[in-house]
Scaffold this motif. Sequence first.
Motif, PDB file in Angstrom:
ATOM      1  N   THR A  84      11.836 -13.714  21.481  1.00 52.34           N
ATOM      2  CA  THR A  84      11.116 -14.738  22.246  1.00 52.34           C
ATOM      3  C   THR A  84       9.627 -14.433  22.418  1.00 52.34           C
ATOM      4  OG1 THR A  84      11.783 -13.645  24.297  1.00 52.34           O
ATOM      5  CG2 THR A  84      13.167 -15.470  23.509  1.00 52.34           C
ATOM      6  N   ASP A  85       9.225 -13.177  22.251  1.00 50.82           N
ATOM      7  CA  ASP A  85       7.798 -12.856  22.374  1.00 50.82           C
ATOM      8  C   ASP A  85       7.252 -12.443  21.005  1.00 50.82           C
ATOM      9  OD1 ASP A  85       9.274 -10.337  22.553  1.00 50.82           O
ATOM     10  OD2 ASP A  85       7.312  -9.433  22.941  1.00 50.82           O
ATOM     11  N   TRP A  86       5.940 -12.515  20.828  1.00 54.36           N
ATOM     12  CA  TRP A  86       5.363 -12.286  19.504  1.00 54.36           C
ATOM     13  C   TRP A  86       5.534 -10.856  19.018  1.00 54.36           C
ATOM     14  CZ3 TRP A  86       1.259  -9.140  18.118  1.00 54.36           C
ATOM     15  CH2 TRP A  86       0.449  -8.651  19.137  1.00 54.36           C
ATOM     16  N   HIS A  91       8.359  -7.093  15.192  1.00 55.47           N
ATOM     17  CA  HIS A  91       9.348  -6.035  14.932  1.00 55.47           C
ATOM     18  C   HIS A  91      10.559  -6.578  14.172  1.00 55.47           C
ATOM     19  CE1 HIS A  91       7.499  -2.603  16.870  1.00 55.47           C
ATOM     20  NE2 HIS A  91       7.142  -3.394  17.863  1.00 55.47           N
ATOM     21  N   GLU A  92      11.000  -7.761  14.551  1.00 54.88           N
ATOM     22  CA  GLU A  92      12.119  -8.384  13.843  1.00 54.88           C
ATOM     23  C   GLU A  92      11.734  -8.663  12.384  1.00 54.88           C
ATOM     24  OE1 GLU A  92      14.859 -12.422  14.197  1.00 54.88           O
ATOM     25  OE2 GLU A  92      13.702 -11.777  15.951  1.00 54.88           O
ATOM     26  N   GLY A  93      10.517  -9.136  12.182  1.00 54.24           N
ATOM     27  CA  GLY A  93      10.034  -9.370  10.816  1.00 54.24           C
ATOM     28  C   GLY A  93       9.986  -8.088  10.008  1.00 54.24           C
ATOM     29  N   LEU A  94       9.557  -6.994  10.637  1.00 52.91           N
ATOM     30  CA  LEU A  94       9.529  -5.704   9.946  1.00 52.91           C
ATOM     31  C   LEU A  94      10.942  -5.277   9.550  1.00 52.91           C
ATOM     32  CD1 LEU A  94       8.286  -3.090   8.915  1.00 52.91           C
ATOM     33  CD2 LEU A  94       8.328  -2.232  11.276  1.00 52.91           C
ATOM     34  N   ASP A  95      11.892  -5.400  10.452  1.00 50.92           N
ATOM     35  CA  ASP A  95      13.279  -5.035  10.127  1.00 50.92           C
ATOM     36  C   ASP A  95      13.794  -5.841   8.942  1.00 50.92           C
ATOM     37  OD1 ASP A  95      13.309  -3.180  12.185  1.00 50.92           O
ATOM     38  OD2 ASP A  95      14.315  -4.521  13.604  1.00 50.92           O
ATOM     39  N   ARG A  96      13.500  -7.119   8.920  1.00 54.73           N
ATOM     40  CA  ARG A  96      13.938  -7.964   7.808  1.00 54.73           C
ATOM     41  C   ARG A  96      13.259  -7.541   6.507  1.00 54.73           C
ATOM     42  NH1 ARG A  96      14.144 -14.167  10.022  1.00 54.73           N
ATOM     43  NH2 ARG A  96      15.453 -13.803  11.852  1.00 54.73           N
ATOM     44  N   ARG A  97      11.966  -7.265   6.585  1.00 54.66           N
ATOM     45  CA  ARG A  97      11.238  -6.841   5.387  1.00 54.66           C
ATOM     46  C   ARG A  97      11.791  -5.517   4.864  1.00 54.66           C
ATOM     47  NH1 ARG A  97       4.864  -8.406   5.536  1.00 54.66           N
ATOM     48  NH2 ARG A  97       5.082 -10.478   6.421  1.00 54.66           N
ATOM     49  N   LEU A  98      12.053  -4.576   5.753  1.00 54.22           N
ATOM     50  CA  LEU A  98      12.562  -3.278   5.306  1.00 54.22           C
ATOM     51  C   LEU A  98      13.881  -3.431   4.552  1.00 54.22           C
ATOM     52  CD1 LEU A  98      11.699  -1.060   8.394  1.00 54.22           C
ATOM     53  CD2 LEU A  98      10.746  -0.854   6.071  1.00 54.22           C
ATOM     54  N   ALA A  99      14.744  -4.300   5.035  1.00 55.47           N
ATOM     55  CA  ALA A  99      16.035  -4.512   4.369  1.00 55.47           C
ATOM     56  C   ALA A  99      15.834  -5.072   2.960  1.00 55.47           C
ATOM     57  CB  ALA A  99      16.908  -5.450   5.196  1.00 55.47           C
ATOM     58  N   ILE A 100      14.926  -6.013   2.815  1.00 50.77           N
ATOM     59  CA  ILE A 100      14.721  -6.627   1.507  1.00 50.77           C
ATOM     60  C   ILE A 100      13.880  -5.731   0.602  1.00 50.77           C
ATOM     61  CG2 ILE A 100      12.679  -8.050   1.949  1.00 50.77           C
ATOM     62  CD1 ILE A 100      15.771  -9.418   0.301  1.00 50.77           C
ATOM     63  N   SER A 134       1.287 -16.023   5.710  1.00 50.86           N
ATOM     64  CA  SER A 134       1.449 -17.214   6.537  1.00 50.86           C
ATOM     65  C   SER A 134       2.527 -17.005   7.585  1.00 50.86           C
ATOM     66  CB  SER A 134       1.795 -18.403   5.641  1.00 50.86           C
ATOM     67  OG  SER A 134       2.107 -19.522   6.404  1.00 50.86           O
ATOM     68  N   ARG A 135       3.614 -16.382   7.172  1.00 49.33           N
ATOM     69  CA  ARG A 135       4.718 -16.092   8.090  1.00 49.33           C
ATOM     70  C   ARG A 135       4.269 -15.146   9.205  1.00 49.33           C
ATOM     71  NH1 ARG A 135       9.501 -18.113   9.799  1.00 49.33           N
ATOM     72  NH2 ARG A 135      10.965 -16.466  10.177  1.00 49.33           N
ATOM     73  N   LEU A 136       3.495 -14.139   8.820  1.00 45.52           N
ATOM     74  CA  LEU A 136       2.974 -13.203   9.817  1.00 45.52           C
ATOM     75  C   LEU A 136       2.077 -13.931  10.817  1.00 45.52           C
ATOM     76  CD1 LEU A 136       2.380 -10.388  10.982  1.00 45.52           C
ATOM     77  CD2 LEU A 136       0.599 -10.156   9.224  1.00 45.52           C
ATOM     78  N   GLU A 137       1.143 -14.710  10.306  1.00 46.53           N
ATOM     79  CA  GLU A 137       0.202 -15.410  11.188  1.00 46.53           C
ATOM     80  C   GLU A 137       0.921 -16.365  12.136  1.00 46.53           C
ATOM     81  OE1 GLU A 137      -2.722 -17.191   8.647  1.00 46.53           O
ATOM     82  OE2 GLU A 137      -3.686 -15.258   8.230  1.00 46.53           O
ATOM     83  N   ALA A 138       2.007 -16.957  11.681  1.00 45.55           N
ATOM     84  CA  ALA A 138       2.762 -17.887  12.520  1.00 45.55           C
ATOM     85  C   ALA A 138       3.512 -17.174  13.641  1.00 45.55           C
ATOM     86  CB  ALA A 138       3.754 -18.673  11.662  1.00 45.55           C
ATOM     87  N   ASN A 139       3.719 -15.868  13.501  1.00 48.10           N
ATOM     88  CA  ASN A 139       4.537 -15.146  14.475  1.00 48.10           C
ATOM     89  C   ASN A 139       3.759 -14.251  15.425  1.00 48.10           C
ATOM     90  OD1 ASN A 139       7.405 -15.833  14.146  1.00 48.10           O
ATOM     91  ND2 ASN A 139       7.004 -15.273  12.028  1.00 48.10           N
ATOM     92  N   VAL A 140       2.442 -14.200  15.307  1.00 41.58           N
ATOM     93  CA  VAL A 140       1.661 -13.386  16.242  1.00 41.58           C
ATOM     94  C   VAL A 140       0.932 -14.294  17.224  1.00 41.58           C
ATOM     95  CG1 VAL A 140       1.380 -11.461  14.624  1.00 41.58           C
ATOM     96  CG2 VAL A 140      -0.382 -13.235  14.742  1.00 41.58           C
ATOM     97  N   ALA A 141       0.529 -13.712  18.342  1.00 44.53           N
ATOM     98  CA  ALA A 141      -0.203 -14.461  19.356  1.00 44.53           C
ATOM     99  C   ALA A 141      -1.556 -14.910  18.799  1.00 44.53           C
ATOM    100  CB  ALA A 141      -0.414 -13.592  20.593  1.00 44.53           C
ATOM    101  N   GLU A 142      -2.032 -16.025  19.288  1.00 35.74           N
ATOM    102  CA  GLU A 142      -3.304 -16.574  18.814  1.00 35.74           C
ATOM    103  C   GLU A 142      -4.449 -15.586  19.015  1.00 35.74           C
ATOM    104  OE1 GLU A 142      -6.166 -20.372  19.735  1.00 35.74           O
ATOM    105  OE2 GLU A 142      -4.011 -20.592  20.078  1.00 35.74           O
ATOM    106  N   ALA A 143      -4.482 -14.904  20.150  1.00 34.75           N
ATOM    107  CA  ALA A 143      -5.552 -13.937  20.416  1.00 34.75           C
ATOM    108  C   ALA A 143      -5.500 -12.780  19.416  1.00 34.75           C
ATOM    109  CB  ALA A 143      -5.447 -13.409  21.843  1.00 34.75           C
ATOM    110  N   PHE A 144      -4.298 -12.339  19.057  1.00 33.02           N
ATOM    111  CA  PHE A 144      -4.171 -11.262  18.076  1.00 33.02           C
ATOM    112  C   PHE A 144      -4.622 -11.755  16.704  1.00 33.02           C
ATOM    113  CE2 PHE A 144      -2.142  -8.642  14.906  1.00 33.02           C
ATOM    114  CZ  PHE A 144      -2.342  -7.361  15.410  1.00 33.02           C
TER     115      PHE A 144
END
Length: 192
Positions: A84-86, A91-100, A134-144
């Motif tokens: 629910t938070d960026w 971290h969830e994206g990293l876990d998915r990337r590591l698996a693939i 694009s996926r990364l940018e969509a999942n981080v906070a706007e300020a980041f």
Amino acid sequence: MERNPKIDGRRRRSEQSRDRIIAAIMALVQESGRPPGAEEVATRAQVGLRSVFRHFKDMESLFAEMTIRVTARYQDALGPMTATDWRGRVHEGLDRRLAIFEQLLPFRRAADAYRQYSAVIQDYHERLLAMLRSRLEANVAEAFRADTISLEALDMALSFETYQRLRVDQRLDHQQAGAVMRHLVERIIGRD
């Protein structure tokens, strides 16, 4: 309209032959992490060399077909995030990337070796990088996202290139490479 069983049988054998050729190149790459020659592919697929080039006009088109199939595997990692938070999504994206990444390591190494000779493979590579960014940018906070240096650092920390360097050049196992990448990500994004 009547079907001609001879034509249907030939078409089916031709499709089976093509599938065996693709399976052969994928198996050879997975085993060796390098691009095989046409003769190796034909031998593994149990077809004649002429059959390879009847189905694929050249090795580039065969590598391109392999790249298309391998790239499709990234789609599994692109489903909606559950965090629910960026920071959780990163971290969830990293876990998915590591698996693939671990599954695709030999294919990526072979594609990297061949990419400089293939506009098709280069194009798939660029599109994959753009999609992951694009996926990364969509999942981080706007300020980041507005902090260019941190965003670039995070993109690099999450990249296949980082994973490959850790696994191949630094000879870390999958778990160790993942731990290093998690450490980098935590340093870059901080904690709540």
